[in-house]
Design an enzyme around this catalytic site. Structure first.
Site, PDB file in Angstrom:
ATOM      1  N   SER A 162      -1.733  -1.399  -4.450  1.00 36.68           N
ATOM      2  CA  SER A 162      -0.278  -1.368  -4.383  1.00 36.68           C
ATOM      3  C   SER A 162       0.288  -0.306  -5.327  1.00 36.68           C
ATOM      4  O   SER A 162      -0.046   0.860  -5.214  1.00 36.68           O
ATOM      5  CB  SER A 162       0.275  -2.767  -4.670  1.00 36.68           C
ATOM      6  OG  SER A 162       1.631  -2.872  -4.352  1.00 36.68           O
ATOM      7  N   ASP A 258       3.595  -4.824   6.665  1.00 33.80           N
ATOM      8  CA  ASP A 258       3.819  -4.396   5.285  1.00 33.80           C
ATOM      9  C   ASP A 258       4.805  -3.228   5.309  1.00 33.80           C
ATOM     10  O   ASP A 258       4.594  -2.263   6.043  1.00 33.80           O
ATOM     11  CB  ASP A 258       2.491  -3.953   4.672  1.00 33.80           C
ATOM     12  CG  ASP A 258       2.586  -3.563   3.203  1.00 33.80           C
ATOM     13  OD1 ASP A 258       3.708  -3.446   2.675  1.00 33.80           O
ATOM     14  OD2 ASP A 258       1.525  -3.355   2.585  1.00 33.80           O
ATOM     15  N   HIS A 288       1.391  -7.451   2.994  1.00 33.90           N
ATOM     16  CA  HIS A 288       1.143  -6.890   1.670  1.00 33.90           C
ATOM     17  C   HIS A 288       0.689  -7.994   0.709  1.00 33.90           C
ATOM     18  O   HIS A 288       1.389  -8.986   0.509  1.00 33.90           O
ATOM     19  CB  HIS A 288       2.417  -6.246   1.133  1.00 33.90           C
ATOM     20  CG  HIS A 288       2.191  -5.402  -0.082  1.00 33.90           C
ATOM     21  ND1 HIS A 288       1.743  -4.109  -0.010  1.00 33.90           N
ATOM     22  CD2 HIS A 288       2.348  -5.671  -1.402  1.00 33.90           C
ATOM     23  CE1 HIS A 288       1.630  -3.611  -1.231  1.00 33.90           C
ATOM     24  NE2 HIS A 288       1.984  -4.539  -2.090  1.00 33.90           N
TER      25      HIS A 288
END
Length: 318
Positions: A162, A258, A288
């Site tokens: 991320s 996502d 996500h």
């Protein structure tokens, strides 16, 4: 292009998402408190057999503070082993190395590498470039001390999840532009890459763990010290890099539901167009953070196994 294209969830994940507490990083302090409460409900992490867990402090240059790392390495010392500088996720504003030990440990187990999970400084108290500077200090230190660490300087990789993947991609760019240190691979899991939030998927407003509001808030905190008239540099948002040639081989994984999906795909396309060996994996029915949150479904197990196999392959691990 409507939201309906993002509705599908893997059947195993459909029921599990009902237990999730929505993420909100508008107020970073409150977000950290919610994360701490969530962590308190999880089983204590136990270092896997065959690995040594340790703390290490890397000195930084100038007036920058030293950088703490959580490290994992094989119990059996391997000569000229790989090293991986790993950056945790958390939207630039939350998380730390201690709260994200699973993937670094798995990487050490899979590759035989010394893995250094960087406790980088968080925004908004420490906005860009603090996190990149911290990661850079660790990357330089590992490369400069390869011999005493038993590390092969030709097999030092960067990895992240991320927001951490954003920092990892930035380190690869910075190393290329500065003529070193050499980076053997970049392993980017569900990467944050583009502050402009202009892709179709970035308009996703109801992702289970990450949505458009979080995207915009996290970038606002991270870039808070940049003058409004200044263009955002590629070391802050790698999607803004004009030239992607000469970068290390890449593995990029993205989730179908996502808001960050399309920027990961676009970055993989850009790397490929620039002649960089790049593998892209997209996992249907996932969102996500699904892999770390619910690691025991078929699709999330597959995603994690693919990531570890890529690390093994790109680092030429024995």
């Amino acid at each position: 292009m409507g939201q309906s294209m993002y509705r599908y969830l893997d059947p195993e994940l459909t029921e599990l998402v009902r237990s999730l507490v929505p993420t909100d990083v508008g107020d970073p302090v409150a977000a950290r408190e919610r994360l701490a409460r969530t962590r308190a409900t999880r089983p204590e992490f136990v270092t896997p057999p065959g690995l040594v867990r340790d703390d290490l402090t890397v000195p930084a240059s100038g007036r920058r503070p030293a950088v703490r790392c959580l490290t994992f390495r094989p119990v059996v010392q391997i000569a000229a082993k790989p090293a991986i500088v790993y950056l945790h996720g958390g939207g630039f504003v939350m998380g730390d190395a201690d709260g994200d030990p699973v993937l670094p440990a798995q990487l050490a187990g899979s590759t035989g590498a010394l893995v250094l999970s960087v406790d980088y400084r968080l925004a908004p108290e420490h906005p860009y470039p603090a996190a990149v500077d911290d990661g850079w200090a660790v990357l330089r230190w590992v490369s400069d001390h390869a011999a005493p660490l038993g590390v092969d300087p030709a097999r030092v990789a960067v990895a992240g999840a991320s927001a951490g993947a954003c920092i990892a991609a930035a380190l690869a760019l910075r190393a290329r532009d500065g003529g070193g240190p050499r980076v053997a691979a970049q392993l980017l899991d569900i990467p944050v890459l583009d502050d402009r939030a202009i892709t179709p998927s970035s308009r996703l407003e109801d992702g289970p763990l990450w949505n458009r509001a979080n995207v915009l808030d996290s970038w606002r905190h991270y870039l808070r010290d940049l003058p409004e008239a200044q263009e955002v540099p590629s070391y802050a948002a790698p999607a803004r890099a004009v030239d992607l040639s000469g970068l290390p081989p890449a593995y990029i994984s993205v989730c179908a539901r996502d808001p960050l999906r399309d920027e990961g795909i676009a970055y993989a396309q850009g790397l490929t167009d620039a002649g960089v060996p790049t593998e892209l994996r997209l996992y249907p029915g996932t969102f996500h953070g699904a892999v770390s949150t619910f690691p025991d479904t078929a699709v999330t197990r597959r995603a994690r196994a693919d990531f570890l196999a890529a690390a093994h392959r790109l680092l030429g691990a024995a």
